[in-house]
Design a protein around this motif. Sequence first.
Motif, PDB file in Angstrom:
ATOM      1  N   TRP A 142       0.813  -1.218   0.000  1.00 29.89           N
ATOM      2  CA  TRP A 142       0.000   0.000   0.000  1.00 29.89           C
ATOM      3  C   TRP A 142       0.848   1.270   0.000  1.00 29.89           C
ATOM      4  O   TRP A 142       0.573   2.208  -0.736  1.00 29.89           O
ATOM      5  CB  TRP A 142      -1.014   0.016   1.143  1.00 29.89           C
ATOM      6  CG  TRP A 142      -0.439  -0.261   2.514  1.00 29.89           C
ATOM      7  CD1 TRP A 142       0.094   0.635   3.371  1.00 29.89           C
ATOM      8  CD2 TRP A 142      -0.352  -1.526   3.164  1.00 29.89           C
ATOM      9  NE1 TRP A 142       0.517   0.018   4.519  1.00 29.89           N
ATOM     10  CE2 TRP A 142       0.246  -1.307   4.420  1.00 29.89           C
ATOM     11  CE3 TRP A 142      -0.723  -2.831   2.801  1.00 29.89           C
ATOM     12  CZ2 TRP A 142       0.505  -2.333   5.335  1.00 29.89           C
ATOM     13  CZ3 TRP A 142      -0.476  -3.846   3.707  1.00 29.89           C
ATOM     14  CH2 TRP A 142       0.133  -3.602   4.964  1.00 29.89           C
ATOM     15  N   LEU A 143       1.925   1.270   0.781  1.00 30.25           N
ATOM     16  CA  LEU A 143       2.735   2.489   0.829  1.00 30.25           C
ATOM     17  C   LEU A 143       3.463   2.717  -0.492  1.00 30.25           C
ATOM     18  O   LEU A 143       3.690   3.850  -0.906  1.00 30.25           O
ATOM     19  CB  LEU A 143       3.750   2.407   1.981  1.00 30.25           C
ATOM     20  CG  LEU A 143       3.161   2.444   3.392  1.00 30.25           C
ATOM     21  CD1 LEU A 143       4.268   2.310   4.433  1.00 30.25           C
ATOM     22  CD2 LEU A 143       2.375   3.719   3.641  1.00 30.25           C
ATOM     23  N   GLY A 144       3.802   1.626  -1.164  1.00 31.78           N
ATOM     24  CA  GLY A 144       4.526   1.748  -2.424  1.00 31.78           C
ATOM     25  C   GLY A 144       3.693   2.381  -3.527  1.00 31.78           C
ATOM     26  O   GLY A 144       4.229   2.977  -4.463  1.00 31.78           O
ATOM     27  N   GLN A 145       2.377   2.258  -3.403  1.00 30.77           N
ATOM     28  CA  GLN A 145       1.488   2.796  -4.444  1.00 30.77           C
ATOM     29  C   GLN A 145       1.112   4.255  -4.181  1.00 30.77           C
ATOM     30  O   GLN A 145       0.556   4.915  -5.036  1.00 30.77           O
ATOM     31  CB  GLN A 145       0.178   1.992  -4.502  1.00 30.77           C
ATOM     32  CG  GLN A 145       0.347   0.495  -4.438  1.00 30.77           C
ATOM     33  CD  GLN A 145       1.265   0.001  -5.520  1.00 30.77           C
ATOM     34  OE1 GLN A 145       1.172   0.428  -6.668  1.00 30.77           O
ATOM     35  NE2 GLN A 145       2.199  -0.889  -5.159  1.00 30.77           N
ATOM     36  N   LEU A 146       1.383   4.680  -2.961  1.00 29.60           N
ATOM     37  CA  LEU A 146       0.900   5.989  -2.533  1.00 29.60           C
ATOM     38  C   LEU A 146       1.671   7.108  -3.230  1.00 29.60           C
ATOM     39  O   LEU A 146       2.891   7.161  -3.152  1.00 29.60           O
ATOM     40  CB  LEU A 146       1.090   6.069  -1.011  1.00 29.60           C
ATOM     41  CG  LEU A 146       0.345   7.102  -0.213  1.00 29.60           C
ATOM     42  CD1 LEU A 146      -1.147   6.979  -0.434  1.00 29.60           C
ATOM     43  CD2 LEU A 146       0.671   6.910   1.263  1.00 29.60           C
ATOM     44  N   ARG A 173      -8.213  -2.416   8.037  1.00 23.55           N
ATOM     45  CA  ARG A 173      -9.198  -2.601   6.965  1.00 23.55           C
ATOM     46  C   ARG A 173      -9.060  -3.962   6.288  1.00 23.55           C
ATOM     47  O   ARG A 173     -10.049  -4.631   6.003  1.00 23.55           O
ATOM     48  CB  ARG A 173      -9.005  -1.530   5.892  1.00 23.55           C
ATOM     49  CG  ARG A 173      -9.442  -0.158   6.336  1.00 23.55           C
ATOM     50  CD  ARG A 173      -9.108   0.860   5.254  1.00 23.55           C
ATOM     51  NE  ARG A 173      -9.631   2.182   5.589  1.00 23.55           N
ATOM     52  CZ  ARG A 173      -9.215   3.297   4.982  1.00 23.55           C
ATOM     53  NH1 ARG A 173      -8.298   3.238   4.033  1.00 23.55           N
ATOM     54  NH2 ARG A 173      -9.731   4.455   5.326  1.00 23.55           N
ATOM     55  N   ARG A 174      -7.824  -4.349   6.008  1.00 26.88           N
ATOM     56  CA  ARG A 174      -7.601  -5.535   5.186  1.00 26.88           C
ATOM     57  C   ARG A 174      -7.638  -6.834   5.962  1.00 26.88           C
ATOM     58  O   ARG A 174      -8.069  -7.863   5.455  1.00 26.88           O
ATOM     59  CB  ARG A 174      -6.216  -5.459   4.529  1.00 26.88           C
ATOM     60  CG  ARG A 174      -6.069  -4.353   3.527  1.00 26.88           C
ATOM     61  CD  ARG A 174      -4.591  -4.070   3.277  1.00 26.88           C
ATOM     62  NE  ARG A 174      -4.463  -2.907   2.407  1.00 26.88           N
ATOM     63  CZ  ARG A 174      -3.911  -2.963   1.201  1.00 26.88           C
ATOM     64  NH1 ARG A 174      -3.414  -4.079   0.738  1.00 26.88           N
ATOM     65  NH2 ARG A 174      -3.848  -1.875   0.466  1.00 26.88           N
ATOM     66  N   GLU A 175      -7.091  -6.804   7.202  1.00 27.00           N
ATOM     67  CA  GLU A 175      -6.885  -8.066   7.912  1.00 27.00           C
ATOM     68  C   GLU A 175      -7.622  -8.131   9.241  1.00 27.00           C
ATOM     69  O   GLU A 175      -7.323  -8.983  10.073  1.00 27.00           O
ATOM     70  CB  GLU A 175      -5.384  -8.298   8.155  1.00 27.00           C
ATOM     71  CG  GLU A 175      -4.535  -8.296   6.893  1.00 27.00           C
ATOM     72  CD  GLU A 175      -4.807  -9.503   5.996  1.00 27.00           C
ATOM     73  OE1 GLU A 175      -5.421 -10.478   6.481  1.00 27.00           O
ATOM     74  OE2 GLU A 175      -4.433  -9.456   4.811  1.00 27.00           O
ATOM     75  N   PHE A 196      -1.098   0.556  10.230  1.00 21.02           N
ATOM     76  CA  PHE A 196      -2.108   0.063  11.164  1.00 21.02           C
ATOM     77  C   PHE A 196      -3.498   0.209  10.534  1.00 21.02           C
ATOM     78  O   PHE A 196      -4.307  -0.723  10.538  1.00 21.02           O
ATOM     79  CB  PHE A 196      -2.014   0.845  12.490  1.00 21.02           C
ATOM     80  CG  PHE A 196      -2.732   0.225  13.663  1.00 21.02           C
ATOM     81  CD1 PHE A 196      -3.484  -0.945  13.536  1.00 21.02           C
ATOM     82  CD2 PHE A 196      -2.650   0.818  14.924  1.00 21.02           C
ATOM     83  CE1 PHE A 196      -4.146  -1.499  14.633  1.00 21.02           C
ATOM     84  CE2 PHE A 196      -3.306   0.265  16.021  1.00 21.02           C
ATOM     85  CZ  PHE A 196      -4.057  -0.893  15.869  1.00 21.02           C
ATOM     86  N   LEU A 197      -3.744   1.368   9.942  1.00 24.02           N
ATOM     87  CA  LEU A 197      -5.039   1.607   9.299  1.00 24.02           C
ATOM     88  C   LEU A 197      -5.310   0.575   8.202  1.00 24.02           C
ATOM     89  O   LEU A 197      -6.401   0.001   8.104  1.00 24.02           O
ATOM     90  CB  LEU A 197      -5.071   3.018   8.703  1.00 24.02           C
ATOM     91  CG  LEU A 197      -6.317   3.340   7.858  1.00 24.02           C
ATOM     92  CD1 LEU A 197      -7.554   3.463   8.739  1.00 24.02           C
ATOM     93  CD2 LEU A 197      -6.115   4.626   7.055  1.00 24.02           C
ATOM     94  N   GLY A 219     -15.660   5.477  17.379  1.00 19.65           N
ATOM     95  CA  GLY A 219     -16.032   4.192  17.970  1.00 19.65           C
ATOM     96  C   GLY A 219     -15.228   3.038  17.403  1.00 19.65           C
ATOM     97  O   GLY A 219     -15.320   1.916  17.907  1.00 19.65           O
ATOM     98  N   ALA A 220     -14.429   3.303  16.386  1.00 20.07           N
ATOM     99  CA  ALA A 220     -13.681   2.223  15.755  1.00 20.07           C
ATOM    100  C   ALA A 220     -12.798   1.543  16.787  1.00 20.07           C
ATOM    101  O   ALA A 220     -12.157   2.180  17.606  1.00 20.07           O
ATOM    102  CB  ALA A 220     -12.833   2.763  14.607  1.00 20.07           C
ATOM    103  N   SER A 221     -12.769   0.236  16.710  1.00 20.88           N
ATOM    104  CA  SER A 221     -12.067  -0.547  17.709  1.00 20.88           C
ATOM    105  C   SER A 221     -10.599  -0.720  17.301  1.00 20.88           C
ATOM    106  O   SER A 221     -10.288  -1.458  16.381  1.00 20.88           O
ATOM    107  CB  SER A 221     -12.801  -1.888  17.791  1.00 20.88           C
ATOM    108  OG  SER A 221     -12.049  -2.847  18.422  1.00 20.88           O
ATOM    109  N   ALA A 222      -9.711   0.004  17.971  1.00 22.31           N
ATOM    110  CA  ALA A 222      -8.281  -0.098  17.661  1.00 22.31           C
ATOM    111  C   ALA A 222      -7.497   0.115  18.946  1.00 22.31           C
ATOM    112  O   ALA A 222      -7.778   1.042  19.706  1.00 22.31           O
ATOM    113  CB  ALA A 222      -7.884   0.942  16.627  1.00 22.31           C
TER     114      ALA A 222
END
Length: 429
Positions: free
Chosen positions: A131-135, A187-189, A182-183, A218-221
């Motif tokens: 993901w970072l490589g595409q950014l 989302r993915r895993e 982390f984000l 409220g997102a659980s992290a």
Amino acid sequence: MAFLYKKEKIMNFIEDLKWRGALNQVTDEAGLLEAMDNGQIGAYVGTDPTADSLHLGHLIPFMVLKRFQNAGGKAVIIVGGVTGAIGDPRPTTERQLLSTGQLATNEVGISQQVTKLFGSDGTKIVNNNEWLGQLTLPEFLRDYGKLFSINVMLKKDVVASRLATGISYTEFTYQILQAIDFLQLWRRENVRLQIGGSDQWGNITAGVDLIHTIEGNGASAFGLTIPLMTDSTGKKFGKSEGNAIWLDPKKTSPYTFYQFWFNQSDADVVKYLKYFTFLSPEEIDDLAQEVAENPGNRLGQRRLAQEVTRFVHGQAAVEEAEQLSAALFSGDVSELTTEQIGDVFAGVPSFDIMNEPQNIVDFIVAAGIDKSKRQAREDVSNGAIHVNGIKITDLETMVDPRANYDGKYVLVRRGKKKYFLGKVQGTAL
RNA sequence: GGGAGUGUAGCGAAGUCUGGCUAAACGCGACGGACUGUAACUCCGUUCCUUCGGGUUCGUAGGUUCGAAUCCUACCGCUCCCA
């Protein structure tokens, strides 16, 4: 699913970590336990490929991740990629960037080791290059940069300590990249928890904040950190003779690895049993009592060495290490047969040696046992050198590789417990 | 761009003003020995290389001097302040 040791002490994941002295901070303990109870979630540990192998320092967060896995969670590991290419800022000085070739090599090595520790079932090893490589830079600035306050970033401990000595823009940005990791895993895993050493707190909370900002409050992290490991004398854990203990058996032999644990002091064994083994509290309590009552038996150290060596290198390696240890520390090595030497001593550092007599001092330096003749002479004079079980103190001694073990091996000992195996090559020209 | 500092052995840190007695104090670490339980503590020794004659060192390159880590010049790195 968050509960362990159902037959014995009932402890949940967090209580267990506390009991083991493996918990420094958690962002929201109750929330985390609730999330774990409501269905399987993932937790992740990130590793930058700074070397081609993991060492004991890396094992610390991995042990906690493994406990999480054992408690029913899904283990996710990020091996390097973009963050590895950037470099997590150290409190003191800027890092030297690694070449891309080196990074690629390191990633391969570390991925293999992680797979060995966690198994391939359900464990996910990812590279954040995905993901970072595409950014692109515009996306980075619009989608993420806008959400980070420089004021907050400057307050992170690592950055604050670097303001005195200087920090590059590149390293300063690291916390944002880790937050994005982390984000993305959230989302993915289905990753809800990030685990790291206490120095990772700032990076981890950056990720938790980012998730809350983007996915809603409220997102659980959650984030969880582990205390800095030190031994009873306050030194940083995991070094032997100033060298790192590696998980790669080619860099640190399983025998040396076993010995590292076996040699831990009484003051540290119990702490390490709690930390680095999966033994139950009952078993550890029993061992602790044994260490207190009969320290000379070294039962705690022995069990520690067995457990950790098994976890990292497997049962066969434990047996080999114990055979080798028995051979080296009990009997007279000159009594061993050539076959025994060849089999059992495979785990000891080895060197090649020409099949011709050589002066002891030159021999030691050529074998790489000491780095200078000065040092070699000192060791010989001090009676620190044994060749094939015989103490050598005369600087003029000639070593004849043909003298023992059918002319195939020369076994050298330096000091009380460091062994080197010389493999005799053909005759010199 | 201007100004002030700073760079010493694995690390930390003296020495620089007042050049020689400095291969360079001291502490840590590391290595070896004694003790012991393959522990800890403690104690002792060593810690640039060496053919043991000596050789090469104190950011780099020059210079002054009989002699320089110590004085001078230039350069490089790092830090801080001002712009």
